[in-house]
Design a protein around this motif. Structure first.
Motif, mmCIF file in Angstrom:
data_model
loop_
_atom_site.group_PDB
_atom_site.id
_atom_site.type_symbol
_atom_site.label_atom_id
_atom_site.label_comp_id
_atom_site.label_asym_id
_atom_site.label_seq_id
_atom_site.Cartn_x
_atom_site.Cartn_y
_atom_site.Cartn_z
ATOM 1 N N HIS A 26 -8.905 -0.837 2.331
ATOM 2 C CA HIS A 26 -8.904 -0.731 3.812
ATOM 3 C C HIS A 26 -7.521 -0.419 4.387
ATOM 4 O O HIS A 26 -6.327 -0.482 3.536
ATOM 5 C CB HIS A 26 -9.045 -2.302 4.293
ATOM 6 C CG HIS A 26 -10.554 -2.706 4.085
ATOM 7 N ND1 HIS A 26 -11.044 -3.962 4.423
ATOM 8 C CD2 HIS A 26 -11.584 -2.003 3.238
ATOM 9 C CE1 HIS A 26 -12.346 -3.812 4.151
ATOM 10 N NE2 HIS A 26 -12.532 -2.957 3.582
ATOM 11 N N HIS A 27 -7.451 -0.492 5.648
ATOM 12 C CA HIS A 27 -6.125 -0.082 6.293
ATOM 13 C C HIS A 27 -5.405 -1.368 6.465
ATOM 14 O O HIS A 27 -5.223 -1.849 7.794
ATOM 15 C CB HIS A 27 -6.426 0.867 7.566
ATOM 16 C CG HIS A 27 -6.975 2.232 7.528
ATOM 17 N ND1 HIS A 27 -6.668 3.127 7.178
ATOM 18 C CD2 HIS A 27 -8.257 2.344 7.800
ATOM 19 C CE1 HIS A 27 -7.280 4.165 6.929
ATOM 20 N NE2 HIS A 27 -8.524 3.601 7.240
ATOM 21 N N ASP A 28 -4.743 -1.724 5.662
ATOM 22 C CA ASP A 28 -4.255 -3.100 5.608
ATOM 23 C C ASP A 28 -2.678 -3.351 5.268
ATOM 24 O O ASP A 28 -2.406 -4.279 4.443
ATOM 25 C CB ASP A 28 -5.220 -4.183 4.896
ATOM 26 C CG ASP A 28 -5.417 -3.721 3.286
ATOM 27 O OD1 ASP A 28 -4.797 -2.663 2.932
ATOM 28 O OD2 ASP A 28 -6.097 -4.362 2.744
ATOM 29 N N ASN A 41 0.677 -1.128 -0.023
ATOM 30 C CA ASN A 41 -0.011 0.016 -0.042
ATOM 31 C C ASN A 41 0.846 1.159 -0.106
ATOM 32 O O ASN A 41 0.981 1.875 0.873
ATOM 33 C CB ASN A 41 -0.883 0.088 1.095
ATOM 34 C CG ASN A 41 -2.042 -1.244 1.165
ATOM 35 O OD1 ASN A 41 -2.192 -1.599 0.178
ATOM 36 N ND2 ASN A 41 -3.029 -1.048 2.157
ATOM 37 N N ASN A 51 -3.259 4.786 -0.044
ATOM 38 C CA ASN A 51 -4.372 4.245 0.542
ATOM 39 C C ASN A 51 -5.426 4.921 -0.193
ATOM 40 O O ASN A 51 -5.535 6.076 0.195
ATOM 41 C CB ASN A 51 -4.418 4.074 2.139
ATOM 42 C CG ASN A 51 -5.384 3.427 2.550
ATOM 43 O OD1 ASN A 51 -6.725 3.810 2.527
ATOM 44 N ND2 ASN A 51 -5.299 2.188 2.966
ATOM 45 N N ILE A 101 -9.003 5.681 0.261
ATOM 46 C CA ILE A 101 -10.205 5.423 1.049
ATOM 47 C C ILE A 101 -11.457 5.897 0.083
ATOM 48 O O ILE A 101 -11.416 6.682 -0.619
ATOM 49 C CB ILE A 101 -10.371 6.548 2.265
ATOM 50 C CG1 ILE A 101 -9.096 5.984 2.990
ATOM 51 C CG2 ILE A 101 -11.634 6.381 3.037
ATOM 52 C CD1 ILE A 101 -9.114 4.553 3.791
ATOM 53 N N LYS A 114 -13.014 -2.347 7.982
ATOM 54 C CA LYS A 114 -12.183 -1.478 7.432
ATOM 55 C C LYS A 114 -10.722 -1.357 8.133
ATOM 56 O O LYS A 114 -9.803 -0.891 7.462
ATOM 57 C CB LYS A 114 -12.626 -0.127 7.011
ATOM 58 C CG LYS A 114 -13.605 -0.147 5.866
ATOM 59 C CD LYS A 114 -14.326 1.123 5.787
ATOM 60 C CE LYS A 114 -15.004 1.473 4.459
ATOM 61 N NZ LYS A 114 -15.945 0.449 3.979
ATOM 62 N N ARG A 115 -10.738 -1.596 9.524
ATOM 63 C CA ARG A 115 -9.423 -1.308 10.113
ATOM 64 C C ARG A 115 -8.348 -2.429 10.022
ATOM 65 O O ARG A 115 -8.764 -3.509 9.651
ATOM 66 C CB ARG A 115 -9.831 -0.984 11.719
ATOM 67 C CG ARG A 115 -10.884 0.340 11.788
ATOM 68 C CD ARG A 115 -11.069 0.699 13.449
ATOM 69 N NE ARG A 115 -9.944 0.038 14.226
ATOM 70 C CZ ARG A 115 -10.248 -0.100 15.572
ATOM 71 N NH1 ARG A 115 -11.301 -0.424 15.655
ATOM 72 N NH2 ARG A 115 -9.180 -0.756 16.302
ATOM 73 N N THR A 116 -7.510 -1.961 10.525
ATOM 74 C CA THR A 116 -6.046 -3.035 10.449
ATOM 75 C C THR A 116 -6.275 -4.279 11.312
ATOM 76 O O THR A 116 -5.817 -5.204 11.074
ATOM 77 C CB THR A 116 -4.948 -2.179 10.995
ATOM 78 O OG1 THR A 116 -4.881 -0.952 10.480
ATOM 79 C CG2 THR A 116 -3.563 -3.017 10.841
#
Length: 204
Positions: A134-136, A125, A128, A130, A172-174
Protein backbone atom coordinates in the motif's frame (compact mmCIF):
# COMPACT_ATOMS: atom_id res chain seq x y z
CA UNK A 1 18.17 -31.94 -7.12
CA UNK A 2 21.87 -31.45 -6.43
CA UNK A 3 22.10 -27.92 -7.79
CA UNK A 4 23.11 -26.45 -4.43
CA UNK A 5 21.53 -23.42 -2.77
CA UNK A 6 19.82 -21.54 -5.61
CA UNK A 7 18.32 -18.84 -3.35
CA UNK A 8 20.02 -15.90 -1.71
CA UNK A 9 20.77 -16.69 1.98
CA UNK A 10 18.84 -13.63 3.14
CA UNK A 11 15.58 -15.20 1.95
CA UNK A 12 15.70 -17.45 5.01
CA UNK A 13 14.73 -14.48 7.16
CA UNK A 14 11.71 -13.19 5.23
CA UNK A 15 9.25 -15.07 7.47
CA UNK A 16 10.93 -13.61 10.58
CA UNK A 17 8.97 -10.39 10.03
CA UNK A 18 5.81 -12.37 10.77
CA UNK A 19 7.30 -13.82 13.94
CA UNK A 20 7.65 -10.24 15.17
CA UNK A 21 4.20 -9.22 13.90
CA UNK A 22 2.38 -11.96 15.81
CA UNK A 23 -0.22 -10.48 18.14
CA UNK A 24 -1.45 -12.00 21.39
CA UNK A 25 -4.75 -12.95 19.72
CA UNK A 26 -2.91 -15.09 17.17
CA UNK A 27 -3.25 -12.67 14.28
CA UNK A 28 -0.48 -10.68 12.59
CA UNK A 29 -0.28 -6.91 12.62
CA UNK A 30 -1.85 -6.28 9.20
CA UNK A 31 0.00 -4.90 6.22
CA UNK A 32 -0.75 -4.75 2.51
CA UNK A 33 -3.55 -6.77 0.96
CA UNK A 34 -4.70 -8.92 3.85
CA UNK A 35 -7.98 -9.87 5.43
CA UNK A 36 -7.47 -10.75 9.12
CA UNK A 37 -9.34 -13.93 10.04
CA UNK A 38 -10.58 -13.51 13.59
CA UNK A 39 -11.13 -16.39 15.93
CA UNK A 40 -8.18 -18.55 14.88
CA UNK A 41 -4.42 -18.30 14.64
CA UNK A 42 -3.18 -16.83 11.38
CA UNK A 43 -0.96 -19.26 9.50
CA UNK A 44 2.00 -18.91 7.15
CA UNK A 45 1.22 -22.42 5.96
CA UNK A 46 3.20 -23.50 2.92
CA UNK A 47 5.64 -20.57 3.17
CA UNK A 48 6.76 -21.59 6.67
CA UNK A 49 6.95 -25.28 5.80
CA UNK A 50 9.08 -24.79 2.68
CA UNK A 51 11.33 -22.09 4.15
CA UNK A 52 11.83 -23.90 7.45
CA UNK A 53 12.72 -27.20 5.81
CA UNK A 54 14.92 -25.67 3.12
CA UNK A 55 17.01 -23.60 5.53
CA UNK A 56 16.75 -26.01 8.47
CA UNK A 57 15.33 -23.17 10.55
CA UNK A 58 13.69 -24.32 13.77
CA UNK A 59 12.07 -20.93 14.47
CA UNK A 60 10.19 -21.02 11.17
CA UNK A 61 9.36 -24.69 11.62
CA UNK A 62 7.83 -23.87 15.01
CA UNK A 63 5.67 -21.25 13.29
CA UNK A 64 4.48 -23.87 10.81
CA UNK A 65 3.75 -26.53 13.42
CA UNK A 66 1.54 -24.21 15.51
CA UNK A 67 -1.01 -24.43 12.70
CA UNK A 68 0.25 -26.74 9.93
CA UNK A 69 -2.26 -25.54 7.38
CA UNK A 70 -1.51 -26.37 3.74
CA UNK A 71 -4.04 -26.11 0.93
CA UNK A 72 -5.12 -29.50 -0.37
CA UNK A 73 -3.78 -28.55 -3.82
CA UNK A 74 -0.29 -28.13 -2.33
CA UNK A 75 -0.06 -31.31 -0.26
CA UNK A 76 2.48 -32.81 -2.65
CA UNK A 77 4.96 -30.10 -1.52
CA UNK A 78 4.52 -31.38 2.02
CA UNK A 79 5.18 -34.94 0.83
CA UNK A 80 8.23 -34.01 -1.26
CA UNK A 81 10.06 -31.42 0.80
CA UNK A 82 8.95 -31.24 4.42
CA UNK A 83 11.68 -32.28 6.85
CA UNK A 84 9.70 -34.24 9.44
CA UNK A 85 12.78 -34.60 11.66
CA UNK A 86 13.42 -30.87 11.92
CA UNK A 87 13.15 -29.54 15.46
CA UNK A 88 11.24 -26.47 16.57
CA UNK A 89 12.06 -23.44 18.68
CA UNK A 90 9.75 -20.60 19.68
CA UNK A 91 10.75 -16.98 19.18
CA UNK A 92 11.15 -16.13 22.87
CA UNK A 93 14.96 -16.02 22.74
CA UNK A 94 15.16 -13.80 19.65
CA UNK A 95 16.09 -10.10 19.97
CA UNK A 96 13.10 -7.85 20.69
CA UNK A 97 13.55 -5.70 17.59
CA UNK A 98 14.19 -6.37 13.94
CA UNK A 99 15.00 -4.14 10.99
CA UNK A 100 14.15 -5.29 7.47
CA UNK A 101 16.42 -3.21 5.29
CA UNK A 102 16.53 -2.44 1.58
CA UNK A 103 14.28 -2.54 -0.39
CA UNK A 104 11.66 -2.14 2.36
CA UNK A 105 13.13 -0.31 5.32
CA UNK A 106 10.70 -1.64 7.92
CA UNK A 107 11.36 -1.78 11.65
CA UNK A 108 9.41 -3.64 14.31
CA UNK A 109 9.97 -3.83 18.06
CA UNK A 110 8.35 -5.71 20.93
CA UNK A 111 8.56 -5.39 24.70
CA UNK A 112 8.47 -9.18 25.02
CA UNK A 113 6.93 -12.37 23.61
CA UNK A 114 4.06 -12.89 26.05
CA UNK A 115 0.42 -11.85 25.77
CA UNK A 116 1.08 -8.51 27.49
CA UNK A 117 3.73 -7.40 25.01
CA UNK A 118 3.57 -4.12 23.15
CA UNK A 119 4.32 -4.29 19.43
CA UNK A 120 5.30 -1.22 17.39
CA UNK A 121 5.94 -1.20 13.65
CA UNK A 122 7.33 1.58 11.43
CA UNK A 123 7.51 1.52 7.63
CA UNK A 124 9.86 3.51 5.42
CA UNK A 125 9.23 1.89 2.02
CA UNK A 126 12.42 2.44 0.03
CA UNK A 127 10.47 1.01 -2.89
CA UNK A 128 6.73 0.55 -3.32
CA UNK A 129 5.66 -2.66 -5.01
CA UNK A 130 2.17 -2.14 -6.40
CA UNK A 131 -0.35 -3.59 -6.10
CA UNK A 132 -0.25 -5.67 -2.92
CA UNK A 133 1.84 -3.15 -1.01
CA UNK A 134 0.00 0.00 0.00
CA UNK A 135 0.85 3.71 -0.09
CA UNK A 136 1.93 3.63 3.54
CA UNK A 137 5.44 5.09 3.63
CA UNK A 138 6.06 6.53 7.08
CA UNK A 139 3.12 4.64 8.59
CA UNK A 140 3.25 3.14 12.07
CA UNK A 141 1.16 0.66 14.01
CA UNK A 142 0.89 -0.07 17.73
CA UNK A 143 -0.65 -3.11 19.40
CA UNK A 144 -1.11 -3.56 23.16
CA UNK A 145 -3.87 -5.90 24.36
CA UNK A 146 -5.66 -4.85 21.19
CA UNK A 147 -5.04 -2.74 18.08
CA UNK A 148 -4.32 0.89 19.07
CA UNK A 149 -2.84 2.52 15.95
CA UNK A 150 -3.89 0.51 12.93
CA UNK A 151 -4.01 -0.03 9.19
CA UNK A 152 -7.73 0.35 8.50
CA UNK A 153 -9.95 -0.79 5.69
CA UNK A 154 -10.48 -4.26 4.28
CA UNK A 155 -9.45 -6.05 1.11
CA UNK A 156 -13.05 -7.15 0.65
CA UNK A 157 -14.96 -4.09 1.76
CA UNK A 158 -18.72 -3.59 1.55
CA UNK A 159 -18.34 -2.45 -2.06
CA UNK A 160 -16.59 -5.65 -3.11
CA UNK A 161 -13.10 -7.11 -3.35
CA UNK A 162 -10.01 -6.29 -5.40
CA UNK A 163 -10.34 -3.15 -7.55
CA UNK A 164 -13.58 -2.10 -5.85
CA UNK A 165 -14.13 1.53 -4.90
CA UNK A 166 -13.26 0.85 -1.26
CA UNK A 167 -10.18 -1.14 -2.25
CA UNK A 168 -8.82 1.53 -4.61
CA UNK A 169 -9.99 4.74 -2.97
CA UNK A 170 -9.42 3.93 0.70
CA UNK A 171 -7.84 0.60 1.63
CA UNK A 172 -4.71 1.02 -0.50
CA UNK A 173 -4.33 4.77 -0.05
CA UNK A 174 -2.33 6.67 2.55
CA UNK A 175 -5.49 7.94 4.27
CA UNK A 176 -6.18 4.43 5.61
CA UNK A 177 -2.80 4.36 7.40
CA UNK A 178 -1.06 6.29 10.15
CA UNK A 179 0.94 8.46 7.77
CA UNK A 180 1.39 12.16 7.18
CA UNK A 181 -1.24 13.57 4.81
CA UNK A 182 -0.72 16.77 2.85
CA UNK A 183 -3.84 18.07 1.15
CA UNK A 184 -3.56 19.07 -2.50
CA UNK A 185 -6.91 20.21 -3.96
CA UNK A 186 -5.60 19.53 -7.47
CA UNK A 187 -4.49 15.97 -6.78
CA UNK A 188 -5.99 13.32 -9.05
CA UNK A 189 -6.35 9.72 -7.90
CA UNK A 190 -6.31 6.66 -10.09
CA UNK A 191 -9.73 5.05 -9.84
CA UNK A 192 -9.61 2.67 -12.79
CA UNK A 193 -8.17 -0.82 -13.00
CA UNK A 194 -4.54 -1.25 -12.04
CA UNK A 195 -2.35 -1.69 -15.08
CA UNK A 196 -4.64 0.49 -17.20
CA UNK A 197 -5.92 3.08 -14.80
CA UNK A 198 -8.03 5.97 -15.95
CA UNK A 199 -7.31 9.10 -13.94
CA UNK A 200 -10.43 10.71 -12.62
CA UNK A 201 -10.86 12.91 -9.55
CA UNK A 202 -11.74 11.06 -6.37
CA UNK A 203 -15.12 11.96 -4.97
CA UNK A 204 -16.54 11.11 -1.54
Amino acid sequence: MGAGNIYHPSQQFIPYLFLYKRRSDGQFIPGGDVNPSRGRRASLGLLAMLCGSYYQDEYINYEFLQRPSIDSRDKFFDFLWRDTKLGQKDASDLPLSRYCGFPFGWAIARTGWDDNSVIAEMKVNVYNFITHQHHDAGAFQIYYKGPLAIDSGSYTGSSGGYNSQHNKNYFKRTIAHNSLLIYDPDEVFETGSYGGADKTPFAN
